[in-house]
Design an enzyme around this catalytic site. Structure first.
Site, PDB file in Angstrom:
ATOM      1  N   HIS A   1      -0.638   6.391  -7.428  1.00 40.05           N
ATOM      2  CA  HIS A   1       0.343   5.312  -7.347  1.00 40.05           C
ATOM      3  C   HIS A   1      -0.414   3.985  -7.315  1.00 40.05           C
ATOM      4  CE1 HIS A   1       3.598   2.803  -6.276  1.00 40.05           C
ATOM      5  NE2 HIS A   1       3.318   2.724  -4.976  1.00 40.05           N
TER       6      HIS A   1
ATOM      7  N   CYS B   1       8.432   4.978  -3.716  1.00 42.38           N
ATOM      8  CA  CYS B   1       7.289   5.022  -4.637  1.00 42.38           C
ATOM      9  C   CYS B   1       6.748   6.441  -4.831  1.00 42.38           C
ATOM     10  CB  CYS B   1       6.167   4.108  -4.141  1.00 42.38           C
ATOM     11  SG  CYS B   1       6.686   2.386  -4.045  1.00 42.38           S
TER      12      CYS B   1
ATOM     13  N   ASN C   1       2.879  -3.125  -8.577  1.00 42.43           N
ATOM     14  CA  ASN C   1       3.472  -1.909  -8.032  1.00 42.43           C
ATOM     15  C   ASN C   1       4.883  -1.741  -8.608  1.00 42.43           C
ATOM     16  OD1 ASN C   1       4.726   0.041  -6.487  1.00 42.43           O
ATOM     17  ND2 ASN C   1       3.899  -0.690  -4.543  1.00 42.43           N
TER      18      ASN C   1
HETATM   19  N1  COA Z   1      -1.812 -15.370  -0.628  1.00 42.55           N
HETATM   20  C1  COA Z   1      -2.665 -15.935   0.233  1.00 42.55           C
HETATM   21  N2  COA Z   1      -2.773 -15.541   1.502  1.00 42.55           N
HETATM   22  C2  COA Z   1      -1.984 -14.522   1.924  1.00 42.55           C
HETATM   23  C3  COA Z   1      -1.078 -13.891   1.064  1.00 42.55           C
HETATM   24  C4  COA Z   1      -1.003 -14.345  -0.267  1.00 42.55           C
HETATM   25  N3  COA Z   1      -0.169 -13.801  -1.170  1.00 42.55           N
HETATM   26  N4  COA Z   1      -0.453 -12.913   1.739  1.00 42.55           N
HETATM   27  C5  COA Z   1      -0.939 -12.935   2.983  1.00 42.55           C
HETATM   28  N5  COA Z   1      -1.864 -13.901   3.108  1.00 42.55           N
HETATM   29  C6  COA Z   1      -2.644 -14.269   4.284  1.00 42.55           C
HETATM   30  C7  COA Z   1      -2.006 -13.827   5.571  1.00 42.55           C
HETATM   31  O1  COA Z   1      -1.046 -14.765   5.997  1.00 42.55           O
HETATM   32  C8  COA Z   1      -3.194 -13.767   6.475  1.00 42.55           C
HETATM   33  O2  COA Z   1      -3.518 -15.065   6.938  1.00 42.55           O
HETATM   34  P1  COA Z   1      -3.966 -15.301   8.466  1.00 42.55           P
HETATM   35  O3  COA Z   1      -5.251 -14.517   8.598  1.00 42.55           O
HETATM   36  O4  COA Z   1      -4.143 -16.770   8.504  1.00 42.55           O
HETATM   37  O5  COA Z   1      -2.866 -14.765   9.295  1.00 42.55           O
HETATM   38  C9  COA Z   1      -4.330 -13.312   5.593  1.00 42.55           C
HETATM   39  O6  COA Z   1      -3.904 -13.592   4.241  1.00 42.55           O
HETATM   40  C10 COA Z   1      -4.632 -11.832   5.706  1.00 42.55           C
HETATM   41  O7  COA Z   1      -3.412 -11.127   5.701  1.00 42.55           O
HETATM   42  P2  COA Z   1      -3.353  -9.563   5.725  1.00 42.55           P
HETATM   43  O8  COA Z   1      -1.917  -9.138   5.784  1.00 42.55           O
HETATM   44  O9  COA Z   1      -4.286  -9.018   6.761  1.00 42.55           O
HETATM   45  O10 COA Z   1      -3.958  -9.273   4.300  1.00 42.55           O
HETATM   46  P3  COA Z   1      -4.366  -7.898   3.717  1.00 42.55           P
HETATM   47  O11 COA Z   1      -5.780  -7.912   3.332  1.00 42.55           O
HETATM   48  O12 COA Z   1      -3.866  -6.756   4.563  1.00 42.55           O
HETATM   49  O13 COA Z   1      -3.518  -7.877   2.372  1.00 42.55           O
HETATM   50  C11 COA Z   1      -1.543  -6.857   1.507  1.00 42.55           C
HETATM   51  C12 COA Z   1      -2.106  -7.921   2.433  1.00 42.55           C
HETATM   52  C13 COA Z   1      -0.019  -6.909   1.566  1.00 42.55           C
HETATM   53  C14 COA Z   1      -2.011  -7.139   0.096  1.00 42.55           C
HETATM   54  C15 COA Z   1      -2.076  -5.471   1.971  1.00 42.55           C
HETATM   55  O14 COA Z   1      -1.875  -5.322   3.348  1.00 42.55           O
HETATM   56  C16 COA Z   1      -1.428  -4.322   1.271  1.00 42.55           C
HETATM   57  O15 COA Z   1      -1.550  -4.160   0.078  1.00 42.55           O
HETATM   58  N6  COA Z   1      -0.732  -3.440   2.027  1.00 42.55           N
HETATM   59  C17 COA Z   1      -0.073  -2.300   1.426  1.00 42.55           C
HETATM   60  C18 COA Z   1       1.238  -2.746   0.858  1.00 42.55           C
HETATM   61  C19 COA Z   1       1.816  -1.744  -0.090  1.00 42.55           C
HETATM   62  O16 COA Z   1       1.141  -1.036  -0.771  1.00 42.55           O
HETATM   63  N7  COA Z   1       3.156  -1.698  -0.143  1.00 42.55           N
HETATM   64  C20 COA Z   1       3.874  -0.883  -1.041  1.00 42.55           C
HETATM   65  C21 COA Z   1       3.774   0.539  -0.655  1.00 42.55           C
HETATM   66  S1  COA Z   1       4.486   1.556  -1.870  1.00 42.55           S
END
Ligand code: COA
Length: 355
Positions: free
Chosen positions: A259, A112, A289
């Site tokens: 980004h 990215c 993304n």
């Molecule tokens: N829908 C509903 N619930 C979801 C879900 C979805 N699509 N994805 C995850 N969850 C749940 C998880 O299972 C978790 O449940 P639990 O508490 O019962 O275990 C809860 O939501 C929280 O998960 P968490 O991973 O802490 O959520 P978050 O707030 O960190 O959001 C992302 C997850 C992936 C959106 C976030 O971490 C993120 O954007 N990270 C960066 C990723 C990125 O940018 N990648 C590309 C880089 S170029």
């Protein structure tokens, strides 16, 4: 020493749109969860005959048209991608063939962070005097490597392409500073195993490796929380450094083009840089993304909306798999590029409000 002005820009997006409502039918998730945690409402995904080649060439044609150049006038094509259509032939060669261009063509791999990295590589060919006209493309079709049963990743990604044309000028335009960084130890937080497909033949020669590879999924794996923490830090630090390198302060910055990975990450970076929301370009709601395409798509949108005036200071910043990051300050405009003299003196539209 010449500078490398951005004289053309363009984008290409797949026809098919995947909405949050579509995803609700596929995995246990909700529109409300996706919007509140990421800011994404829909994304474009490749289908039919669409590919990194077709999208990259589409964006390139649009950028060339904006610059008023024919493909045959290019000296070099640099493509940022993590998802080439062929693993031996560079994506740049495939796009060159589509365009009917000639000259050099090679890829830059920084996921990215790829477009900003490629822009810094390409700019140096111009500022060093080696070439006069260089095309830089950021294209990715990551949805080909997404498991649509994994709700942690499938909600985030879309496909697309963005491109810019660089041309030599004596005025201070184009990329004025670059900050590149990487923490290779973080590779385990975001990757596509993808080795399975190479094993079929080599396994006949080295049977003991077959079992190891057979267990690997071909889909993207991501530790979202780790990537999130890294992203907030890397975006903020590298943008601050890129601005300091050109002796500017954030009061001098007219637009941040980050980004588009997660709206919460963008907001955190904007807070760190003390930039008001109208100086931050956001389109993640419509595209998700798009990896290496994310920054050039946002840049082209901002330019088309008249939000970047001649001489504007624009910060580009991106992060991604590697873990790698890249930032730079671009001085917008075509001053000093002779063919664009009329455009450079056009009256400038006031800043548009980002979508
Ligand atoms: N829908 C509903 N619930 C979801 C879900 C979805 N699509 N994805 C995850 N969850 C749940 C998880 O299972 C978790 O449940 P639990 O508490 O019962 O275990 C809860 O939501 C929280 O998960 P968490 O991973 O802490 O959520 P978050 O707030 O960190 O959001 C992302 C997850 C992936 C959106 C976030 O971490 C993120 O954007 N990270 C960066 C990723 C990125 O940018 N990648 C590309 C880089 S170029």
């Amino acid at each position: 020493m010449p500078y490398a002005a951005i004289t053309g820009w363009g984008t290409a997006l797949p026809h098919r749109i995947l909405t949050n409502q579509d995803l609700e039918q596929m995995v246990e998730t909700s529109d409300e969860w996706i919007v509140s945690r990421t800011g994404i409402r829909e994304r474009h995904i490749v289908s039919g005959g669409e590919s990194s080649t077709s999208l990259g060439a589409g964006a390139a044609r649009a950028a060339l048209a904006k610059a008023g150049l024919d493909a045959g006038e290019l000296d070099l094509i640099v493509v940022a991608t993590a998802t080439p259509d062929d693993f031996l032939v560079s994506q740049a060669c495939l796009i060159q063939a589509e365009l009917g261009a000639s000259g050099g063509a090679f890829d830059v791999g920084a996921a990215c962070a790829g477009f900003v990295t490629a822009l810094s590589v390409a700019s140096q060919f111009v500022t060093g005097g080696t070439y006069k006209r260089v095309l830089v493309v950021g294209v990715d079709t990551l949805t080909r490597y997404i498991d649509y049963q994994d709700r942690g990743t499938c909600i985030l990604f879309g496909d697309g392409a963005g491109a810019v044309v660089l041309e030599a000028t004596e005025e201070s335009r184009g990329l004025l500073s670059t900050v590149l960084g990487a923490d290779g130890n973080g590779h385990k937080h975001l990757y596509v195993p993808g080795r399975t497909k190479y094993v079929a033949n080599s396994a006949r020669l080295v049977p003991e490796s077959a079992a190891i590879f057979a267990e690997e999924s071909p889909y993207m794996k991501m530790n979202g929380r780790e990537v999130f923490k890294f992203a907030v830090q890397a975006m903020g630090d590298s943008a601050v450094e890129a601005v300091a390198k050109v002796g500017l302060s954030f009061d001098d910055i007219d637009m941040l083009i980050p980004h588009q990975a997660n709206l919460r990450i963008i907001d955190a970076a904007a807070r760190r840089l003390d930039l008001p929301r109208e100086k931050v370009w956001v389109n993640i709601d419509r595209f998700g993304n798009t990896s290496a395409a994310s920054v050039p798509i946002a840049l082209a949108e901002a330019a088309n909306a008249g939000a970047l005036k001649e001489g504007a200071n624009v910060v580009l910043v991106a992060f991604g798999a590697g873990l790698a990051w890249a930032a730079g300050v671009v001085r917008w405009g075509v001053a000093g590029v002779e063919r664009h003299a009329a455009q450079a003196s056009e009256p400038v539209a006031a800043s548009a409000t980002p979508v």
